[in-house]
Scaffold this motif. Structure first.
Motif, short mmCIF file in Angstrom:
data_model
loop_
_atom_site.label_atom_id
_atom_site.label_comp_id
_atom_site.label_asym_id
_atom_site.label_seq_id
_atom_site.Cartn_x
_atom_site.Cartn_y
_atom_site.Cartn_z
N GLY A 37 0.95 -1.25 -0.17
CA GLY A 37 -0.08 0.00 0.03
C GLY A 37 0.77 1.30 -0.04
N ALA A 39 1.87 3.14 -2.37
CA ALA A 39 1.94 4.24 -3.45
C ALA A 39 1.32 5.45 -3.06
CB ALA A 39 0.88 3.37 -4.39
N ARG A 40 0.66 5.43 -1.95
CA ARG A 40 -0.22 6.66 -1.59
C ARG A 40 -0.48 6.61 -0.27
NH1 ARG A 40 -6.04 5.85 -4.52
NH2 ARG A 40 -6.72 4.61 -2.96
N GLY A 43 0.53 4.62 3.57
CA GLY A 43 1.82 3.80 3.32
C GLY A 43 2.90 4.48 2.82
N ILE A 62 -0.76 -2.22 -5.65
CA ILE A 62 -1.43 -2.74 -6.96
C ILE A 62 -1.44 -1.48 -7.88
CG2 ILE A 62 -3.82 -2.08 -6.28
CD1 ILE A 62 -4.67 -4.60 -7.32
N VAL A 92 -1.49 -7.82 -3.37
CA VAL A 92 -1.02 -8.45 -2.31
C VAL A 92 -2.07 -9.85 -2.24
CG1 VAL A 92 -0.28 -6.72 -1.03
CG2 VAL A 92 -2.58 -7.31 -0.70
N THR A 93 -3.06 -9.97 -2.92
CA THR A 93 -3.73 -10.99 -2.78
C THR A 93 -3.16 -12.28 -3.80
OG1 THR A 93 -5.19 -10.72 -4.73
CG2 THR A 93 -6.09 -9.82 -2.75
N GLY A 124 -4.83 -1.95 2.09
CA GLY A 124 -6.49 -2.10 2.52
C GLY A 124 -7.26 -1.59 1.60
N ILE A 125 -8.53 -1.85 1.76
CA ILE A 125 -9.52 -1.34 1.07
C ILE A 125 -10.89 -1.40 1.89
CG2 ILE A 125 -8.83 -2.12 -1.23
CD1 ILE A 125 -10.75 -4.52 -1.39
N TYR A 190 -15.15 -4.69 6.12
CA TYR A 190 -14.01 -3.90 6.70
C TYR A 190 -13.87 -4.01 8.08
CZ TYR A 190 -10.55 -0.02 7.67
OH TYR A 190 -9.50 0.67 7.74
N GLY A 221 -6.97 5.70 14.37
CA GLY A 221 -8.35 6.01 14.33
C GLY A 221 -8.64 6.84 13.08
N TYR A 222 -9.38 7.78 12.90
CA TYR A 222 -9.78 8.47 11.55
C TYR A 222 -8.61 9.29 11.15
CZ TYR A 222 -14.44 7.39 12.93
OH TYR A 222 -15.60 6.62 13.25
N MET A 227 -9.26 7.20 1.31
CA MET A 227 -10.01 6.26 1.64
C MET A 227 -11.19 6.77 2.47
SD MET A 227 -9.22 2.72 4.06
CE MET A 227 -8.60 1.83 2.71
N1 LIG Z 1 -7.75 6.55 6.67
C1 LIG Z 1 -7.98 6.16 7.92
O1 LIG Z 1 -8.67 6.86 8.32
C2 LIG Z 1 -7.72 4.66 7.98
C3 LIG Z 1 -8.08 4.32 9.48
C4 LIG Z 1 -7.53 3.39 10.12
C5 LIG Z 1 -6.82 2.20 9.28
N2 LIG Z 1 -6.54 2.57 8.04
C6 LIG Z 1 -5.91 1.64 7.40
O2 LIG Z 1 -4.37 2.24 6.76
C7 LIG Z 1 -4.16 1.61 5.61
C8 LIG Z 1 -3.99 2.67 4.37
O3 LIG Z 1 -5.10 3.13 4.03
P1 LIG Z 1 -5.15 4.76 3.41
O4 LIG Z 1 -6.33 5.38 4.19
O5 LIG Z 1 -3.99 5.01 3.24
O6 LIG Z 1 -5.96 4.31 2.14
P2 LIG Z 1 -5.53 4.29 0.76
O7 LIG Z 1 -6.81 3.85 -0.16
O8 LIG Z 1 -5.12 5.87 0.36
O9 LIG Z 1 -4.30 3.28 0.32
C9 LIG Z 1 -4.33 1.96 0.39
C10 LIG Z 1 -3.49 1.47 -0.44
O10 LIG Z 1 -3.58 0.22 -0.77
C11 LIG Z 1 -3.39 -0.25 -2.17
N3 LIG Z 1 -3.95 -1.31 -2.44
C12 LIG Z 1 -5.32 -1.87 -2.53
N4 LIG Z 1 -5.55 -3.02 -2.57
C13 LIG Z 1 -4.32 -3.65 -2.95
C14 LIG Z 1 -3.96 -4.88 -3.45
N5 LIG Z 1 -4.74 -5.78 -3.75
N6 LIG Z 1 -2.41 -5.05 -3.44
C15 LIG Z 1 -1.77 -4.18 -3.21
N7 LIG Z 1 -2.04 -2.72 -2.87
C16 LIG Z 1 -3.39 -2.58 -2.64
C17 LIG Z 1 -4.00 1.13 -2.80
O11 LIG Z 1 -3.83 0.98 -4.07
C18 LIG Z 1 -3.71 2.23 -2.02
O12 LIG Z 1 -2.53 2.41 -2.49
C19 LIG Z 1 -5.25 0.43 5.26
O13 LIG Z 1 -4.96 -0.71 5.52
C20 LIG Z 1 -6.74 0.97 6.20
O14 LIG Z 1 -7.55 0.06 6.25
C21 LIG Z 1 -6.97 3.85 7.56
#
Ligand SMILES: NC(=O)c1ccc[n+]([C@@H]2O[C@H](COP(=O)([O-])OP(=O)(O)OC[C@H]3O[C@@H](n4cnc5c(N)ncnc54)[C@H](O)[C@@H]3O)[C@@H](O)[C@H]2O)c1
Length: 287
Positions: A37, A39-40, A43, A62, A92-93, A124-125, A190, A221-222, A227
């Motif tokens: 994850g 790329a952005r 992560g 991905i 990752v799958t 994560g998604i 989720y 948290g948030y 996402m």
């Molecule tokens: N944003 C929030 O409030 C929050 C809160 C708690 C936990 N999280 C967790 O933090 C992590 C990052 O979330 P984020 O907010 O940066 O979201 P985001 O969507 O910006 O980043 C998630 C990254 O995962 C990548 N990804 C998705 N499916 C993939 C796959 N199959 N293989 C490889 N890469 C894949 C996406 O391309 C994306 O770059 C996640 O696990 C999310 O559940 C986020």
């Protein structure tokens, strides 16, 4: 059968040494960390944190390419820190692909003199759907990325470390939603996935501690990222509910998770294992 007495139990081998003193406590110098994850969002911010701690980073995602502006800044920082960053497209799958990419990251890391140290499983998604209408196919898709994808990542990293007979650290990005259900949001798949990886952490911690591989979850948290922006576009009124629980008067930003992630990766956390570190601005501390 007579109960075992302490002296009958085999003493486990000592697998780790005491943590280093001084600045070495939180340094990742000479260590390579793979970040899914990467790329952005969170992560790539955690990749920046690892580089700031002088570690080398290999991002996997991905997406075809990482976020251009952030990647340019990360690359520049890596040069200034005397370390390296790389990017590989990987789903990752795909169990086989994840292992191949981890093996190749470890080979390059060894050659560069910064051996593979571990991973942050951050990919994560998210999806919002009422539970009464949640199709099993959608539910499975969330679990496949957020649970099986995390397992593929952790397993591949642990296989690299055990093959090299090296200790290391694995950080799984869970969520406070692994412990609580977020008011105003319908995210059963989720939330279930985030609880599952907390239990996955404890399970593999129980298996891999003997190799000196520490495993912990970091539960944000948030945070304002792509996402959560999507969730707030779908439910603009939800931000008020979130702010009502924001004891520090604000939502999180990705940078809030840099120090916690570096801490869990670092040798300073040498006795932190099988734990969940919740970083939520106090959200879960009050009802
Ligand atoms: N944003 C929030 O409030 C929050 C809160 C708690 C936990 N999280 C967790 O933090 C992590 C990052 O979330 P984020 O907010 O940066 O979201 P985001 O969507 O910006 O980043 C998630 C990254 O995962 C990548 N990804 C998705 N499916 C993939 C796959 N199959 N293989 C490889 N890469 C894949 C996406 O391309 C994306 O770059 C996640 O696990 C999310 O559940 C986020």
């Amino acid at each position: 059968m007579a109960p075992a007495i302490i002296s009958d139990l085999e003493t486990p081998p000592a697998v780790d040494v005491a943590p280093p003193a001084g600045p070495g406590l939180f340094s990742l110098q000479g260590k390579t960390v793979a970040i899914t994850g990467g790329a952005r969002g969170l992560g790539i911010t955690l990749a920046t944190a690892v580089v700031e701690a002088r570690g080398a980073v290999a991002c996997l995602d991905i997406l075809q390419t990482p976020s251009a502006e952030e990647w340019a800044a990360l690359t520049k920082l890596a040069v200034a820190q005397g370390t390296t960053v790389s990017y590989t497209r990987c789903d990752v799958t795909d169990e086989v692909a994840v292992q191949q990419v981890m093996d190749s990251i470890a080979l390059s890391a060894e050659a560069a003199g910064a051996p593979f140290w571990g991973t942050i499983a951050c990919a994560g998604i998210q999806q919002q759907l009422p539970a009464l209408e949640y199709p099993a196919a959608d539910f499975n898709r969330i679990l496949s990325v957020n649970v099986t994808g995390v397992f593929n990542t952790c397993k591949a990293a642990a296989r690299v470390l055990t093959a090299a007979k090296r200790p290391g650290s694995i950080v799984i990005i869970s969520s406070m939603s692994g412990n609580i259900a977020n008011r105003g949001l319908s995210c059963t798949a989720y939330n279930s996935s985030k609880a599952a990886v907390q239990q996955m952490c404890r399970s593999v911690a129980q298996e891999w501690g003997q190799y000196g591989i520490r495993v912990n979850t970091l539960s944000p948290g948030y945070i304002r990222t792509a996402m959560t922006d999507q969730l707030l576009v779908e439910n603009p009124e939800v931000e008020k509910t979130w702010m009502a629980g924001a004891l520090l008067g604000r939502l999180g930003v990705p940078a809030d998770f840099k120090a916690p992630a570096v801490f869990l990766l670092s040798e300073g956390a040498s006795f932190v294992h099988g734990s969940d570190l919740r970083v939520d601005g106090g959200h879960c501390a009050s009802a």
